[in-house]
Design a protein around this motif. Structure first.
Motif, mmCIF file in Angstrom:
data_model
loop_
_atom_site.group_PDB
_atom_site.id
_atom_site.type_symbol
_atom_site.label_atom_id
_atom_site.label_comp_id
_atom_site.label_asym_id
_atom_site.label_seq_id
_atom_site.Cartn_x
_atom_site.Cartn_y
_atom_site.Cartn_z
ATOM 1 N N ALA A 96 0.908 -1.186 0.113
ATOM 2 C CA ALA A 96 -0.034 -0.049 -0.083
ATOM 3 C C ALA A 96 1.075 1.165 -0.153
ATOM 4 O O ALA A 96 1.900 1.356 0.636
ATOM 5 C CB ALA A 96 -0.950 -0.024 1.231
ATOM 6 N N VAL A 97 0.453 2.265 -0.709
ATOM 7 C CA VAL A 97 1.213 3.406 -0.932
ATOM 8 C C VAL A 97 0.261 4.594 -0.270
ATOM 9 O O VAL A 97 -0.996 4.657 -0.756
ATOM 10 C CB VAL A 97 1.868 3.820 -2.040
ATOM 11 N N ASN A 98 0.853 5.604 0.397
ATOM 12 C CA ASN A 98 0.188 6.794 0.794
ATOM 13 C C ASN A 98 1.137 7.903 0.220
ATOM 14 O O ASN A 98 1.829 8.222 1.068
ATOM 15 C CB ASN A 98 -0.243 6.526 2.197
ATOM 16 N N SER A 99 0.603 8.752 -0.384
ATOM 17 C CA SER A 99 1.356 9.806 -0.692
ATOM 18 C C SER A 99 1.413 11.078 -0.047
ATOM 19 O O SER A 99 2.122 12.080 -0.047
ATOM 20 C CB SER A 99 1.401 10.283 -2.205
ATOM 21 N N GLY A 100 0.379 10.993 1.244
ATOM 22 C CA GLY A 100 0.328 11.936 2.113
ATOM 23 C C GLY A 100 -0.655 13.130 1.793
ATOM 24 O O GLY A 100 -1.098 13.943 2.590
ATOM 25 N N ASP A 101 -0.710 13.180 0.547
ATOM 26 C CA ASP A 101 -2.000 14.470 0.108
ATOM 27 C C ASP A 101 -3.252 13.674 -0.235
ATOM 28 O O ASP A 101 -3.902 14.305 -1.123
ATOM 29 C CB ASP A 101 -1.317 15.267 -0.896
ATOM 30 N N GLY A 102 -3.634 12.666 0.398
ATOM 31 C CA GLY A 102 -4.785 12.207 0.103
ATOM 32 C C GLY A 102 -4.875 11.115 -0.940
ATOM 33 O O GLY A 102 -6.052 10.715 -1.306
ATOM 34 N N HIS A 103 -3.811 10.904 -1.491
ATOM 35 C CA HIS A 103 -3.897 9.757 -2.413
ATOM 36 C C HIS A 103 -3.194 8.642 -1.786
ATOM 37 O O HIS A 103 -2.399 8.487 -1.242
ATOM 38 C CB HIS A 103 -2.953 10.073 -3.770
ATOM 39 N N LYS A 104 -3.813 7.456 -2.150
ATOM 40 C CA LYS A 104 -3.728 6.176 -1.477
ATOM 41 C C LYS A 104 -3.985 4.992 -2.529
ATOM 42 O O LYS A 104 -4.933 5.156 -3.281
ATOM 43 C CB LYS A 104 -4.646 5.969 -0.567
ATOM 44 N N ASN A 105 -3.123 4.111 -2.540
ATOM 45 C CA ASN A 105 -3.660 2.845 -3.490
ATOM 46 C C ASN A 105 -2.734 1.698 -3.156
ATOM 47 O O ASN A 105 -1.934 1.789 -2.101
ATOM 48 C CB ASN A 105 -2.967 3.429 -4.995
ATOM 49 N N SER A 106 -3.242 0.576 -3.400
ATOM 50 C CA SER A 106 -2.510 -0.489 -3.232
ATOM 51 C C SER A 106 -2.270 -1.706 -4.332
ATOM 52 O O SER A 106 -2.850 -1.415 -5.502
ATOM 53 C CB SER A 106 -3.057 -1.421 -2.000
ATOM 54 N N TRP A 107 -1.252 -2.489 -4.198
ATOM 55 C CA TRP A 107 -1.031 -3.639 -5.146
ATOM 56 C C TRP A 107 -0.784 -4.935 -4.434
ATOM 57 O O TRP A 107 -0.373 -4.904 -3.550
ATOM 58 C CB TRP A 107 0.097 -3.133 -5.990
ATOM 59 N N LEU A 108 -1.579 -5.925 -5.030
ATOM 60 C CA LEU A 108 -1.665 -7.225 -4.633
ATOM 61 C C LEU A 108 -0.562 -8.228 -4.923
ATOM 62 O O LEU A 108 -0.680 -8.347 -6.259
ATOM 63 C CB LEU A 108 -3.003 -8.057 -4.427
ATOM 64 N N LEU A 109 0.619 -8.599 -4.430
ATOM 65 C CA LEU A 109 1.512 -9.348 -5.247
ATOM 66 C C LEU A 109 1.127 -10.605 -4.659
ATOM 67 O O LEU A 109 1.607 -11.047 -3.341
ATOM 68 C CB LEU A 109 2.838 -8.815 -4.781
#
Lengths: 212, 200
Positions: A96-109
């Motif tokens: 999961a990534v959170n860029s700090g300005d309200g953007h968030k996403n994740s990748w399933l490996l």
């Protein structure tokens, strides 16, 4: 009459905007792939700019344990060796990534995507002589080649092939991962404008009913 | 400007959703038959304009045109922005359905605020209107960033840090929006003054 002028104003504006489309940015996207025991993670904004210093957390999909965290570098990359617990328990990793300005996403490996190959590379590491023995086999005279060929044969040969394939497939895995991102196409945009006009039609219908 | 799904706490989501609902209801009520096409045109413009990436500043910014929508639509910018964001969510997965209310509020509330703040200035001709238009574009982005920071402040980072990050990222956009709003308004004032709601 009023709206025809407005249309004349808006349409060129829309066309100018449409023609400058390919770059856009709205969300952060992340993709991860495995290459000889190391998981590479790349974080980009949807315009293609790397997300620097974005916070990455790796958790297992099964029991939600946080395995490790980190920050992306200036190219939006974050690499880490496969955690031992993940290897042992065959975790599917959620990156999961959170860029700090309200953007968030994740990748399933998935575990299947990284575990099989690492097993091979780990076995391969103690025997770096295997490629050279293959070379030796090629150089050796035919009588000797037979005997060395037996040594290289089977298990080892498949390891060499898999290691080589792994190396070659790394960039392909990466670009495949990258392409899972659905970019806005002209059709999408025109379709959405169609929806908007349709909704306007519905609104106009109800408003006109009221007027009567 | 699009907050992703799963970042915000439920109370913020509910508050944002409630404001967006109320705003949309007022907007739809104020929408009269003559304005429907205008609203839809601006919805399309907003939808497409916010797909452009402005390669300036440390973050990723894109045109919002909140100020322009506020001036031209008043309360009706709520349904317009809601529809555009909804379509962006289902087509491109920008933002998310659950945060739709918050995202709408972030962009539409400052627009409505600017509409009331600068409305009287627009009736005046010349420089004053241009200044009002610039301020409208500028301020709407500033307030939007502030609202966004406020929404994010209740999550992991504090308000100060979040607002610094977001406002810094949007400073170039404030000027760009100000200039675009100014030119669009002065052009509309010449060509299509009725649309500006200049005359009562």
């Amino acid at each position: 009459m009023r709206y025809t002028t407005l249309l004349q104003l808006t349409l060129p504006l829309l066309l100018i905007i449409l023609s400058s489309l390919p770059s856009n940015a709205h969300k952060v996207r992340v993709f991860a792939w495995e290459e000889s025991g190391i998981i590479h993670t790349e974080v980009k904004f949807s315009g293609g700019r790397p997300a620097k210093n974005a916070k990455i957390s790796v958790t297992s999909a099964q029991d939600k344990n946080e395995l490790l965290t980190g920050l992306t570098d200036s190219n939006g990359m974050f690499s880490f060796p496969i955690p031992d617990t993940a290897k042992k328990n065959h975790y599917n990793l959620v990156i999961a990534v959170n860029s700090g300005d309200g953007h968030k996403n994740s990748w399933l490996l998935n575990a299947a995507d990284y575990l099989q190959v690492t097993k091979n590379t780990h076995q391969q590491q103690p025997s770096p002589s295997s490629p050279t023995s293959l070379q030796a086999a090629q150089l050796a005279p035919p009588e000797q080649q037979k005997s060395t060929a037996v040594v290289v044969d089977g298990e080892q040969l498949s390891q060499i092939i898999e290691a080589a394939l792994d190396r070659k497939l790394g960039p392909i895995k990466r670009s495949l991962a990258e392409q899972q991102e659905h970019k806005p196409s002209l059709q999408d945009i025109l379709g959405a404008i169609g929806y908007i006009l349709g909704l306007a039609g519905i609104a106009a219908y109800f408003k006109s009913q009221k007027n009567r | 400007m699009h907050i992703s799904e799963g970042v915000l706490s439920p109370s913020i989501l509910i508050a944002g959703g409630a404001i967006a609902c109320a705003g949309t209801a007022i907007g739809l009520k104020k929408l009269n038959y003559d304005k429907v096409m205008g609203v839809s045109l601006l919805t399309s413009t907003f939808f497409v304009a916010s797909l452009i990436h402005v390669p300036l500043g440390p973050g990723n910014v894109h045109l919002v045109l909140g100020g322009l929508m506020g001036i031209l639509l008043g309360w009706s910018c709520f349904p317009a922005i809601l529809v555009a964001l909804f379509l962006q969510t289902i087509f491109f997965q920008y933002g998310g359905l659950i945060v739709l209310g918050v995202n709408t509020t972030i962009m539409a509330l400052p627009a409505v605020f600017c509409f009331y703040l600068f409305r009287t200035w627009f009736k005046k001709n010349g420089r004053k209107r241009q200044m009002a238009a610039f301020s409208c574009g500028f301020l709407s982005i500033f307030l939007s960033s502030l609202l966004m920071a406020l929404a994010l402040s209740f999550t992991d980072k504090g308000f100060l840090q979040a607002s610094q990050l977001i406002i810094a990222a949007h400073i170039p956009l404030m000027f760009i929006e100000g200039i675009i709003t100014m030119f669009t308004v002065s052009f509309l004032a010449k060509v299509q003054p009725e649309f500006l709601q200049i005359k009562e």
